[in-house]
Design a protein around this motif. Structure first.
Motif, PDB file in Angstrom:
ATOM      1  N   ALA A  54      14.335  -6.217   5.423  1.00 21.14           N
ATOM      2  CA  ALA A  54      14.925  -7.858   4.686  1.00 21.14           C
ATOM      3  C   ALA A  54      16.493  -7.047   3.943  1.00 21.14           C
ATOM      4  CB  ALA A  54      14.071  -8.102   3.263  1.00 21.14           C
ATOM      5  N   LEU A  55      16.361  -5.322   3.306  1.00 18.44           N
ATOM      6  CA  LEU A  55      17.626  -5.398   2.374  1.00 18.44           C
ATOM      7  C   LEU A  55      18.706  -5.084   3.495  1.00 18.44           C
ATOM      8  CD1 LEU A  55      17.131  -2.987   0.077  1.00 18.44           C
ATOM      9  CD2 LEU A  55      17.502  -4.889   0.140  1.00 18.44           C
ATOM     10  N   ALA A  56      18.521  -4.599   5.197  1.00 17.04           N
ATOM     11  CA  ALA A  56      18.769  -4.153   6.533  1.00 17.04           C
ATOM     12  C   ALA A  56      19.861  -5.609   7.091  1.00 17.04           C
ATOM     13  CB  ALA A  56      18.181  -3.601   7.607  1.00 17.04           C
ATOM     14  N   SER A  57      18.682  -6.545   7.373  1.00 22.13           N
ATOM     15  CA  SER A  57      18.686  -7.650   8.180  1.00 22.13           C
ATOM     16  C   SER A  57      19.879  -7.862   6.781  1.00 22.13           C
ATOM     17  CB  SER A  57      18.233  -8.515   7.664  1.00 22.13           C
ATOM     18  OG  SER A  57      17.068  -7.675   8.340  1.00 22.13           O
ATOM     19  N   ILE A  58      19.813  -8.904   5.519  1.00 20.42           N
ATOM     20  CA  ILE A  58      21.246  -9.339   4.748  1.00 20.42           C
ATOM     21  C   ILE A  58      22.131  -8.253   5.179  1.00 20.42           C
ATOM     22  CG2 ILE A  58      21.902  -9.834   2.470  1.00 20.42           C
ATOM     23  CD1 ILE A  58      18.971  -9.744   1.849  1.00 20.42           C
ATOM     24  N   SER A  59      22.180  -7.321   4.777  1.00 19.35           N
ATOM     25  CA  SER A  59      23.483  -6.572   5.211  1.00 19.35           C
ATOM     26  C   SER A  59      24.181  -6.650   6.522  1.00 19.35           C
ATOM     27  CB  SER A  59      23.331  -4.587   4.906  1.00 19.35           C
ATOM     28  OG  SER A  59      24.220  -4.063   4.964  1.00 19.35           O
ATOM     29  N   VAL A  81      25.019  -5.597  -1.374  1.00 18.05           N
ATOM     30  CA  VAL A  81      24.662  -5.511  -0.180  1.00 18.05           C
ATOM     31  C   VAL A  81      24.597  -4.519   1.047  1.00 18.05           C
ATOM     32  CG1 VAL A  81      23.386  -8.059  -0.517  1.00 18.05           C
ATOM     33  CG2 VAL A  81      24.899  -7.437   1.156  1.00 18.05           C
ATOM     34  N   ASN A  82      25.809  -3.711   1.196  1.00 25.67           N
ATOM     35  CA  ASN A  82      26.184  -3.531   2.147  1.00 25.67           C
ATOM     36  C   ASN A  82      25.097  -1.852   2.159  1.00 25.67           C
ATOM     37  OD1 ASN A  82      27.169  -1.785   4.396  1.00 25.67           O
ATOM     38  ND2 ASN A  82      29.462  -2.088   3.599  1.00 25.67           N
TER      39      ASN A  82
END
Length: 270
Positions: A54-59, A81-82
């Motif tokens: 989720a974190l990687a996708s948002i970033s 979020v980067n």
């Protein structure tokens, strides 16, 4: 439930004493078999993987919108979020992963101390190593070595990421010191350790070199102005680096949970 292993540490290392000590750690009135964790350990790794994804996708979506599609993404959102930024949500998550690994290793070390295992000190040392890595993740201590190493060795191109040189030297020393410890691990555990370590190092060092090889000329030409340097290939490389690092730590946590359960079983055997 908090477990105080010091309270039940036996004065002598006999099997009976170790077994008795472990029985004291079991909750009263439960039929829990020795070594069974009181948490759904099988759910831990999938949950961590979902959070990381989720974190990687948002970033990646945020940076794609900014660098590929030209949208004016708010700076506050971009920085928080980067994956390639510091002091934000992904950094906090990566720090928690490393700190959790340090804690699991410490629990294994305490269990090994109860069993009077010859590699107990190695486990404690490994716990301290991952504690340092968790601090480094949030404080970027490794970057302190970049400027002096660049100046001393006059580095260019991919090796402009100068911290990788002392880091690889430290890793080589660690592997040498821990060679007997590693060879003493069960084959399954060693395999997971090797896989997790390789994934982490390829991400942290390998992808760092690839990214700097891509960005070096633009970095020098624009005097390190990252807002004018970053492009989509670099975004892909930097995200690959961070995802590989976090996946490596999660794989390591999986191996530690599995090994901790086995160690607890040994502790409870008569």
């Amino acid at each position: 439930m908090a477990i105080d292993l010091n309270r039940h540490l036996p004065s002598r290392g006999t099997a009976d004493e170790a077994s008795a000590a472990w029985e004291k750690l079991q909750p009263e009135g439960t039929g829990t078999r020795t070594g069974e964790l009181l948490v759904p350990w099988k759910a831990i790794v999938p949950i961590l993987l979902m959070i990381m994804t989720a974190l990687a996708s948002i970033s990646f979506a945020t940076l794609s919108a900014r660098h590929q599609l030209g949208y004016n993404v708010p700076t506050w959102l971009f920085r928080r979020v980067n994956l390639d930024e510091e002091a934000n949500i992904p950094t906090w998550f990566a720090t928690c992963l490393l700190f959790s690994a340090a804690g699991l290793i410490f629990l294994i070390a305490r269990t090994k101390q109860l069993l009077q295992d010859r590699f107990t000190l190695y486990w404690y040392g490994l716990s301290l190593t991952f504690l340092y890595l968790s601090v480094d993740e949030v404080a970027s201590l490794h970057e302190m070595a970049m400027a002096p190493t660049r100046t001393l060795l006059e580095l260019r191109g991919p090796l402009y990421a100068a911290w990788v040189i002392p880091a690889m030297a430290a890793l080589a020393i660690l592997v040498l010191v821990y060679s007997r410890f590693l060879l003493g691990l069960p084959r399954r555990t060693l395999g997971w350790f090797a896989f997790a370590g390789a994934l982490y190092v390829i991400g942290a060092v390998g992808m760092e070199l690839v990214a700097w090889g891509h960005i070096y000329q633009a970095y020098i030409a624009r005097s390190g102005n990252w807002s004018e340097i970053v492009d989509m290939p670099f975004v892909v490389m930097s995200h690959s680096e961070e995802v590989m690092e976090m996946t490596g730590v999660i794989a390591f946590i999986h191996a530690l949970l599995d090994y901790l359960r086995e160690s607890m079983h040994q502790l409870g055997e008569p």
